[in-house]
Write a protein that holds these residues in place. Structure first.
Motif, PDB file in Angstrom:
ATOM      1  N   VAL A 251      -5.587 -59.355 -28.079  1.00 21.90           N
ATOM      2  CA  VAL A 251      -6.886 -58.957 -28.618  1.00 21.90           C
ATOM      3  C   VAL A 251      -7.732 -58.265 -27.563  1.00 21.90           C
ATOM      4  O   VAL A 251      -8.437 -57.284 -27.852  1.00 21.90           O
ATOM      5  CB  VAL A 251      -7.618 -60.196 -29.182  1.00 21.90           C
ATOM      6  CG1 VAL A 251      -9.050 -59.833 -29.577  1.00 21.90           C
ATOM      7  CG2 VAL A 251      -6.877 -60.756 -30.374  1.00 21.90           C
ATOM      8  N   VAL A 252      -7.660 -58.741 -26.327  1.00 25.26           N
ATOM      9  CA  VAL A 252      -8.463 -58.151 -25.263  1.00 25.26           C
ATOM     10  C   VAL A 252      -8.064 -56.696 -25.027  1.00 25.26           C
ATOM     11  O   VAL A 252      -8.917 -55.831 -24.802  1.00 25.26           O
ATOM     12  CB  VAL A 252      -8.326 -58.974 -23.968  1.00 25.26           C
ATOM     13  CG1 VAL A 252      -9.098 -58.325 -22.829  1.00 25.26           C
ATOM     14  CG2 VAL A 252      -8.808 -60.392 -24.192  1.00 25.26           C
ATOM     15  N   GLY A 313     -10.265 -54.665 -31.344  1.00 24.72           N
ATOM     16  CA  GLY A 313      -9.820 -56.049 -31.274  1.00 24.72           C
ATOM     17  C   GLY A 313      -9.194 -56.514 -32.570  1.00 24.72           C
ATOM     18  O   GLY A 313      -8.179 -57.229 -32.571  1.00 24.72           O
ATOM     19  N   GLY A 314      -9.777 -56.112 -33.701  1.00 21.11           N
ATOM     20  CA  GLY A 314      -9.206 -56.482 -34.991  1.00 21.11           C
ATOM     21  C   GLY A 314      -7.832 -55.877 -35.215  1.00 21.11           C
ATOM     22  O   GLY A 314      -6.923 -56.529 -35.738  1.00 21.11           O
ATOM     23  N   VAL A 387     -18.623 -61.165 -28.600  1.00 21.70           N
ATOM     24  CA  VAL A 387     -18.534 -62.068 -27.449  1.00 21.70           C
ATOM     25  C   VAL A 387     -17.567 -63.212 -27.733  1.00 21.70           C
ATOM     26  O   VAL A 387     -16.734 -63.572 -26.878  1.00 21.70           O
ATOM     27  CB  VAL A 387     -19.932 -62.600 -27.087  1.00 21.70           C
ATOM     28  CG1 VAL A 387     -19.829 -63.713 -26.054  1.00 21.70           C
ATOM     29  CG2 VAL A 387     -20.809 -61.482 -26.555  1.00 21.70           C
ATOM     30  N   LEU A 388     -17.663 -63.798 -28.923  1.00 20.39           N
ATOM     31  CA  LEU A 388     -16.748 -64.886 -29.276  1.00 20.39           C
ATOM     32  C   LEU A 388     -15.299 -64.402 -29.299  1.00 20.39           C
ATOM     33  O   LEU A 388     -14.394 -65.100 -28.827  1.00 20.39           O
ATOM     34  CB  LEU A 388     -17.134 -65.463 -30.636  1.00 20.39           C
ATOM     35  CG  LEU A 388     -18.480 -66.206 -30.701  1.00 20.39           C
ATOM     36  CD1 LEU A 388     -18.774 -66.641 -32.138  1.00 20.39           C
ATOM     37  CD2 LEU A 388     -18.468 -67.416 -29.771  1.00 20.39           C
ATOM     38  N   LEU A 389     -15.081 -63.207 -29.847  1.00 19.69           N
ATOM     39  CA  LEU A 389     -13.730 -62.643 -29.888  1.00 19.69           C
ATOM     40  C   LEU A 389     -13.202 -62.415 -28.477  1.00 19.69           C
ATOM     41  O   LEU A 389     -12.033 -62.728 -28.174  1.00 19.69           O
ATOM     42  CB  LEU A 389     -13.745 -61.331 -30.669  1.00 19.69           C
ATOM     43  CG  LEU A 389     -12.410 -60.605 -30.846  1.00 19.69           C
ATOM     44  CD1 LEU A 389     -11.460 -61.422 -31.698  1.00 19.69           C
ATOM     45  CD2 LEU A 389     -12.631 -59.230 -31.468  1.00 19.69           C
ATOM     46  N   LEU A 390     -14.057 -61.894 -27.594  1.00 19.66           N
ATOM     47  CA  LEU A 390     -13.630 -61.617 -26.223  1.00 19.66           C
ATOM     48  C   LEU A 390     -13.353 -62.911 -25.462  1.00 19.66           C
ATOM     49  O   LEU A 390     -12.336 -63.003 -24.749  1.00 19.66           O
ATOM     50  CB  LEU A 390     -14.717 -60.806 -25.514  1.00 19.66           C
ATOM     51  CG  LEU A 390     -14.419 -60.391 -24.073  1.00 19.66           C
ATOM     52  CD1 LEU A 390     -13.164 -59.540 -24.003  1.00 19.66           C
ATOM     53  CD2 LEU A 390     -15.602 -59.652 -23.466  1.00 19.66           C
ATOM     54  N   VAL A 391     -14.228 -63.893 -25.593  1.00 18.57           N
ATOM     55  CA  VAL A 391     -14.020 -65.163 -24.891  1.00 18.57           C
ATOM     56  C   VAL A 391     -12.745 -65.851 -25.364  1.00 18.57           C
ATOM     57  O   VAL A 391     -11.939 -66.343 -24.556  1.00 18.57           O
ATOM     58  CB  VAL A 391     -15.245 -66.082 -25.089  1.00 18.57           C
ATOM     59  CG1 VAL A 391     -14.954 -67.480 -24.582  1.00 18.57           C
ATOM     60  CG2 VAL A 391     -16.460 -65.507 -24.379  1.00 18.57           C
ATOM     61  N   THR A 392     -12.534 -65.865 -26.681  1.00 23.19           N
ATOM     62  CA  THR A 392     -11.318 -66.469 -27.213  1.00 23.19           C
ATOM     63  C   THR A 392     -10.076 -65.735 -26.719  1.00 23.19           C
ATOM     64  O   THR A 392      -9.073 -66.355 -26.340  1.00 23.19           O
ATOM     65  CB  THR A 392     -11.355 -66.452 -28.755  1.00 23.19           C
ATOM     66  OG1 THR A 392     -12.524 -67.133 -29.205  1.00 23.19           O
ATOM     67  CG2 THR A 392     -10.126 -67.142 -29.324  1.00 23.19           C
ATOM     68  N   ARG A 397      -5.361 -65.367 -23.201  1.00 21.44           N
ATOM     69  CA  ARG A 397      -4.637 -64.598 -22.188  1.00 21.44           C
ATOM     70  C   ARG A 397      -4.413 -65.440 -20.937  1.00 21.44           C
ATOM     71  O   ARG A 397      -3.327 -65.417 -20.343  1.00 21.44           O
ATOM     72  CB  ARG A 397      -5.425 -63.341 -21.830  1.00 21.44           C
ATOM     73  CG  ARG A 397      -4.900 -62.614 -20.622  1.00 21.44           C
ATOM     74  CD  ARG A 397      -5.683 -61.354 -20.306  1.00 21.44           C
ATOM     75  NE  ARG A 397      -5.383 -60.286 -21.247  1.00 21.44           N
ATOM     76  CZ  ARG A 397      -5.727 -59.014 -21.054  1.00 21.44           C
ATOM     77  NH1 ARG A 397      -6.384 -58.673 -19.969  1.00 21.44           N
ATOM     78  NH2 ARG A 397      -5.418 -58.106 -21.936  1.00 21.44           N
ATOM     79  N   ALA A 398      -5.434 -66.188 -20.509  1.00 28.90           N
ATOM     80  CA  ALA A 398      -5.312 -66.996 -19.299  1.00 28.90           C
ATOM     81  C   ALA A 398      -4.236 -68.066 -19.458  1.00 28.90           C
ATOM     82  O   ALA A 398      -3.415 -68.285 -18.555  1.00 28.90           O
ATOM     83  CB  ALA A 398      -6.656 -67.641 -18.965  1.00 28.90           C
ATOM     84  N   ALA A 399      -4.234 -68.742 -20.611  1.00 26.80           N
ATOM     85  CA  ALA A 399      -3.240 -69.801 -20.826  1.00 26.80           C
ATOM     86  C   ALA A 399      -1.826 -69.240 -20.829  1.00 26.80           C
ATOM     87  O   ALA A 399      -0.909 -69.809 -20.220  1.00 26.80           O
ATOM     88  CB  ALA A 399      -3.541 -70.517 -22.139  1.00 26.80           C
TER      89      ALA A 399
END
Length: 488
Positions: A251-252, A313-314, A387-392, A397-399
């Protein structure tokens, strides 16, 4: 892994070529349909040109006249591009080239079909280079934020530049070319022929009806513009994502590419509106400086950038998510981009009209606080969603990145277990760079940074397509050891 992408082009770009050629063909087919509808529209005056885009308002001169008209040279270049593109496709059908010749011919066809539309954006930018230069710092700032604001690797600047160029040249050009035709077509059907009944009261009522019809015409044309822009942004994002199919995108990735595409369109729009409102100061009191403040300062991350990010993102979410949810996700992304843009612009205008009945326009409070707030307020719910989409997306991605980095660790390999420990933790990576800079200077820190980026790219790649990246990491390590030996 769902993560960063590499700068190297994939070895096989057939899916991206096919989608790009399909988009070019559909674009030209729809443009020809727009031309046909414009040719068949009712004419409002006997001497009206065959195509409404060639209408010249005698009262419009100078910059305003150039901004509101379609240059004839650009139109005939578009027509020539269509003819040449058709000839190239016939040639390809006859000769049936393969390999690199086929790829070159397909990309050449896409370029001649869509490239002429870019002349509209270039005309705006090169007509007003001073205004364009004023918009460069803010645009560069947003590109830097998009590039540096990602964890576990970054979308390369080459891809951001490609997305930005698509938005600035193709999205803006298609939007203006299509909507210029649509405005004339809609006006031909909505606006009545100018008549005079001889009665002052009847003439006044007719004038009021014409004003209402003109507002309806503009509303429909603006909605048409938003739809065309959203389709063009989506096409660019999809092609770029397909070019990266040897990397697992997330998504990012779509979010950043969509924002960069919207930023390109916003750059040219800013130049256009700064000059346009500067020309209309005598009509509505607005100035080019105020437009610059709104579009290149307080609202730099809003508008096209915000809704481009949500659309990108969508689309990435649809591409990477369950197949059965793709259609709904894509439709939701388009509805958000088109409906959000149209709704925000409409609501902002309505709020501004109500507010300025009780607040003097053009004052310090209105310029610095009231008007920017009224423009940004309708976009606030969409900004929260972004912002919520980016944070999620960043958390996902980090995990995944930590798991992929540890899976790549091997003694003496491109990623060792010690390096994996540092790569999986962004603060530790930053601490390593700062320590290297302090002890060995900026050149050494830059070398470490390049090595870390290459290692992250390797961790994010498809194992079957990671050979070149693995060789790149080992080469960077060897170069680092060579420099360290020379220094000692």
């Amino acid at each position: 892994m769902t993560g960063p992408q590499a700068a190297e082009p994939p070895r096989e770009d057939s899916p991206a070529r096919d989608r790009a050629l399909l988009f070019a063909r559909v674009t030209i087919a729809l443009y020809l349909l727009e031309l046909l509808l414009n040719l068949m529209r009712p004419h409002l005056s006997p001497n009206e040109p065959t195509l409404s885009i060639f209408v010249r308002d005698p009262g419009a001169s100078g910059s305003l006249g150039r901004l509101l008209s379609m240059p004839k040279a650009v139109f005939w270049t578009v027509v020539a591009g269509i003819v040449l593109g058709a000839a190239l496709q016939v040639y390809a059908r006859i000769t049936r080239p393969e390999g690199r010749r086929e790829a070159a011919l397909v990309w050449a066809t896409v370029a001649v079909l869509l490239g002429p539309f870019a002349l509209l954006a270039l005309t705006v930018v090169f007509s007003y280079p001073g205004d364009a230069l004023l918009c460069v710092p803010g645009t560069a700032f947003v590109l830097a934020v998009l590039h540096l604001g990602q964890r576990f690797g970054r979308v390369p600047l080459t891809l951001l530049a490609a997305a930005f160029g698509w938005g600035a040249l193709i999205v803006f050009g298609l939007g203006r070319a299509f909507s210029g035709l649509a405005l004339g077509t809609i006006g031909g059907y909505l606006l009545p022929r100018p008549t005079s009944s001889g009665s002052a009261l009847d003439d006044l009522n007719a004038l009021g009806g014409q004003v209402r019809d003109q507002f309806r015409m503009i509303d429909l044309a603006v909605l048409h513009l938003f739809v065309v822009n959203a389709l063009a942004v989506a096409a660019g994002v999809v092609v770029l994502l397909l070019l990266l199919r040897h990397r697992v995108v997330d998504v990012v990735t779509g979010f950043v590419l969509g924002a960069a595409t919207g930023l390109g369109c916003a750059f040219v729009e800013s130049v256009l509106f700064i000059r346009l409102y500067g020309s209309l100061t005598f009509v509505n009191g607005a100035t080019g400086g105020f437009e610059y403040w709104i579009r290149q300062s307080i609202g730099l991350l809003g508008g096209s950038v915000l809704f481009g990010a949500l659309l990108g993102g969508g689309l990435a979410l649809a591409l990477t998510g369950p197949r059965e949810n793709r259609t709904r996700t894509v439709l939701a992304a388009f509805a958000t981009a088109v409906g959000g843009t149209a709704g925000s612009e409409t609501l902002a205008g309505w709020l501004s009209k109500i507010t300025h009945e009780h607040l003097s326009a053009g004052g310090t409070f209105d310029t610095l606080i009231a008007s920017p707030a009224l423009w940004l307020l309708p976009q606030l719910p969409f900004a929260v969603v972004a912002v919520l989409l980016l944070v999620t997306g960043l958390r996902a991605r980090a995990a995944t990145a930590r798991t992929a980095i540890l899976a790549r660790a091997e003694p003496g390999g491109p990623i060792t277990s010690v390096e994996a420990y540092f790569l999986a933790d962004p603060p530790l990576r930053l601490w390593t760079l700062a320590g290297t800079w302090k002890r060995h200077g900026p050149a050494a820190a830059l070398a470490v940074y390049r090595l870390q980026c290459a290692q992250l790219d390797l961790a994010s790649s498809d194992p079957e397509a990671g050979g070149p990246l693995r060789a790149k990491v080992m080469r960077l390590k060897a170069n680092g050891l060579t420099r360290a030996g020379a220094a000692s």
